[in-house]
Every structure is written in structure tokens, then in C-alpha cells.
Design an enzyme around this catalytic site. Structure first.
Site, PDB file in Angstrom:
ATOM      1  N   GLN A  48      12.301   2.198  11.378  1.00 14.71           N
ATOM      2  CA  GLN A  48      11.347   1.811   9.724  1.00 14.71           C
ATOM      3  C   GLN A  48      12.704   1.923   9.086  1.00 14.71           C
ATOM      4  OE1 GLN A  48       9.616   3.876   6.688  1.00 14.71           O
ATOM      5  NE2 GLN A  48       8.127   1.621   5.751  1.00 14.71           N
ATOM      6  N   CYS A  95       8.686   3.409  -0.380  1.00 12.69           N
ATOM      7  CA  CYS A  95       8.141   5.148  -0.571  1.00 12.69           C
ATOM      8  C   CYS A  95       9.190   4.826  -1.933  1.00 12.69           C
ATOM      9  CB  CYS A  95       9.999   5.214   0.017  1.00 12.69           C
ATOM     10  SG  CYS A  95       9.539   7.342  -0.135  1.00 12.69           S
TER      11      CYS A  95
END
Length: 330
Positions: free
Chosen positions: A69, A99
Site C-alpha cells: 500500500q 487514512c
């Protein structure tokens, strides 16, 4: 995009989790889930461009299939980072658009990018041009006041136009101000129906659902509506749920927990010989006996002894002995 795209690799996945899903955690999880797709912690494209690439990308072949990621918002830099990831052996490159932490926002990546779908599309296009492995996106269902299905629909259309075939959706919106990352995983309400609606509208897209999924029964319910499930904190705090999922989805026999530890010991011994501190591995094992007699004793021994500089395999043996010393655990 073709309708023959194989969605099965994403049927069972374990979420990328900062400070949790490091290479030791992933090795342990692979012992519990032979089929599940694992993800690294988020690595920023800037860190790969300017930092210790070999350390940041280090992983074991045993972890495969494992995805990298990335976090970032510069198309060229992300393309370079994606190329590094592919060369290192990762089978997928995932872009973090979910996020909500302040640090991530200050770098102009993570959930704040949901406000800039065209930029995300440019990033994906650049990454796809740089690698042959799938480039996927992990996002939220919304951000701040941008919280209508129409907004998610437009974001998804932009991703499809950029060539995305797999979209991992955390079924909560993110508040960029006023909530901590922990609160952003708990306070905004879950809206699974919005993710289901996305799959219904874009059937050609592989949709993986994430957020608040803790049981095999819940996984199976979601799989009636979407292509895959992604487990987050449940897989960390109660890792044996991965073995239960394997049994339900793939017919794998449920492994004995002690046998899992025994299979992990050679890896631990190898890491100790290379200078890894025992505590960096054992912290991932604390939940293995969750809910069973002797679990507290097992955790206590690891927590009290693994941090010592000279801690070795004997600490794990002592933790297992302590667990079995509990009458009902014998």
C-alpha cells in the site's frame, strides 16, 4: 475492463494497518490464512524515493500473495514507487485514499484525496502505466460534508475511467477535523448499504468491503452483496478469525493454535539470529488464544518477558506452558 476479470484473489483480505501489519505480522497471518491476501502498512512514495528502499519493501516470499500500500499524491513519484514495489515482488499496488490522520493530510494524501478524484485518477493512470500488477484503491464512502452517494458514485466513475478494477471501500466516512484516526474507525456510522449499492451499479468492478467486520457469519452475509471482505482490527486482536474464515470459505481444516506457534518458531529463530528483538514478533501473537482458558497467562508471559534484551524462544515456551497450566486449557 472486461467482465472476465477474476475477483477471487480479493475474496478474503487483511487490511493494511499502520504499526500493525509489518512483515512479522504478515508471516504469522499467513500461517492462519493460506488464501487470504495480505497488505503492508502504508508506505509513502516520498519515503521510497528518498529513504531506505530495501528496508521499507522487505518481505518474505512466504507472505505471498502480499500487496504494497502506497500513500502519496504526486503521479510521477507514485509511479516510481509502484515500479519499486513490483520489482520487489509485490503482487498488487494499492493506493491509500482512506487514512484520515493529520500527518497524512499534511502530505496531501489519504482520505483528503477523495475531494480530488481527478488527481487520484491521474495517480492511478501513472501507476498503471508503470507496472503490470493490479493497481487498486482503498477509500472511504465519504469525507466531511462530502457524504452523498452521488459523491461516491462520481469518485468510482473516475476510478473506473483510470482503469481501476478493484475498489476497497471502508464503509464509514472520514472526518478530517475533530476526530482522531482511532475515532474515525469507530465514530462515523457504518453504511454497508452504500457499498452494496455501488456494487449493484458497477457490477464489472470488484468491490471489497471493509469496516466493523468481526465474524465469519458477517463475512458470508457481505459476500452475498460484494466480491470480497477485508478484515482490520478483528484480524489483529483475534487472529484465529482468519483460520475460521479459511474453514468457512475454502474448506481448510481448523489448525491447532499451538501448532501454529510451533510452525512460527523457525521463523522467529531465524529473525533472532539476524538481530530482530523478540518483542517485535511476539506483540502480534497476543490475541491468538483470545477467549480461551489460559489466554491471559499466555499474554502476560509474553508481555512481561519478551521485551528483555536476551529474550529468546524460551519465552514463547514459557508462555505456552503458562497457558496449559490453566486447568481448563490442558
Amino acid at each position: 475492463m472486461t467482465e472476465s476479470f477474476d475477483t477471487t484473489p480479493w475474496r478474503l483480505t487483511v487490511a493494511p494497518m499502520m504499526d500493525w501489519t509489518d512483515r512479522h505480522c504478515r508471516y504469522f497471518h499467513r500461517l492462519l490464512t493460506p488464501h487470504g491476501r495480505l497488505y503492508t502498512e502504508m508506505v509513502t512514495s516520498a519515503a521510497l524515493a528518498h529513504g531506505d528502499r530495501s528496508r521499507l519493501l522487505r518481505h518474505s516470499a512466504f507472505e505471498q500473495p502480499v500487496a504494497l500500500q502506497l500513500g502519496g499524491s504526486e503521479p510521477a513519484e507514485l509511479a516510481q514507487a509502484a515500479r519499486m514495489g513490483e520489482e520487489a515482488g509485490y503482487v498488487e499496488i494499492n493506493l491509500n485514499v482512506g487514512c484520515p490522520s493529520d500527518r497524512v493530510q499534511s502530505g496531501r494524501f489519504g482520505a483528503c484525496l477523495m475531494r480530488e478524484p481527478a488527481l487520484v485518477g491521474d495517480c492511478v493512470t501513472a501507476m498503471r502505466a508503470a507496472v503490470r500488477v493490479p493497481v487498486t484503491v482503498k477509500c472511504r464512502i465519504g469525507v466531511d460534508e462530502q457524504d452523498d452517494y452521488h459523491d461516491l458514485q462520481q469518485f468510482t466513475q473516475q476510478m473506473i475511467a483510470a482503469g481501476v478494477q478493484v475498489l476497497i471501500v471502508h464503509a464509514r466516512k472520514a472526518w478530517l477535523k475533530g476526530l482522531s484516526p482511532k475515532e474515525n474507525r469507530e465514530v462515523p456510522p457504518l453504511n454497508y448499504q452504500r457499498v452494496y449499492a455501488l456494487k449493484k451499479e458497477f457490477p464489472q468492478l470488484c468491490i471489497v468491503i471493509n469496516g466493523g467486520i468481526t465474524t465469519v457469519e458477517a463475512m458470508q452475509e457481505h459476500l452475498a452483496h460484494v466480491d470480497g471482505v477485508m478484515l482490520g482490527r478483528a484480524a489483529y486482536h483475534d487472529p484465529y478469525v482468519l483460520a475460521r474464515a479459511e474453514a468457512a470459505m475454502y474448506g481448510e481444516p481448523l489448525p491447532d493454535r499451538d501448532a501454529i506457534i510451533e510452525r512460527l518458531l523457525p521463523y522467529i529463530e531465524s529473525e533472532l539470529a539476524q538481530g530482530t528483538a523478540l518483542k517485535h514478533i511476539t506483540r502480534h501473537l497476543l490475541g491468538l488464544y483470545q477467549g480461551l482458558p489460559g489466554a491471559r497467562g499466555f499474554r502476560r508471559v509474553l508481555s512481561e518477558r519478551a521485551h528483555r534484551n536476551d529474550a529468546g524462544i524460551e519465552v514463547i515456551r514459557a508462555a505456552l506452558d503458562q497457558r496449559h497450566a490453566t486447568p481448563a486449557a490442558a
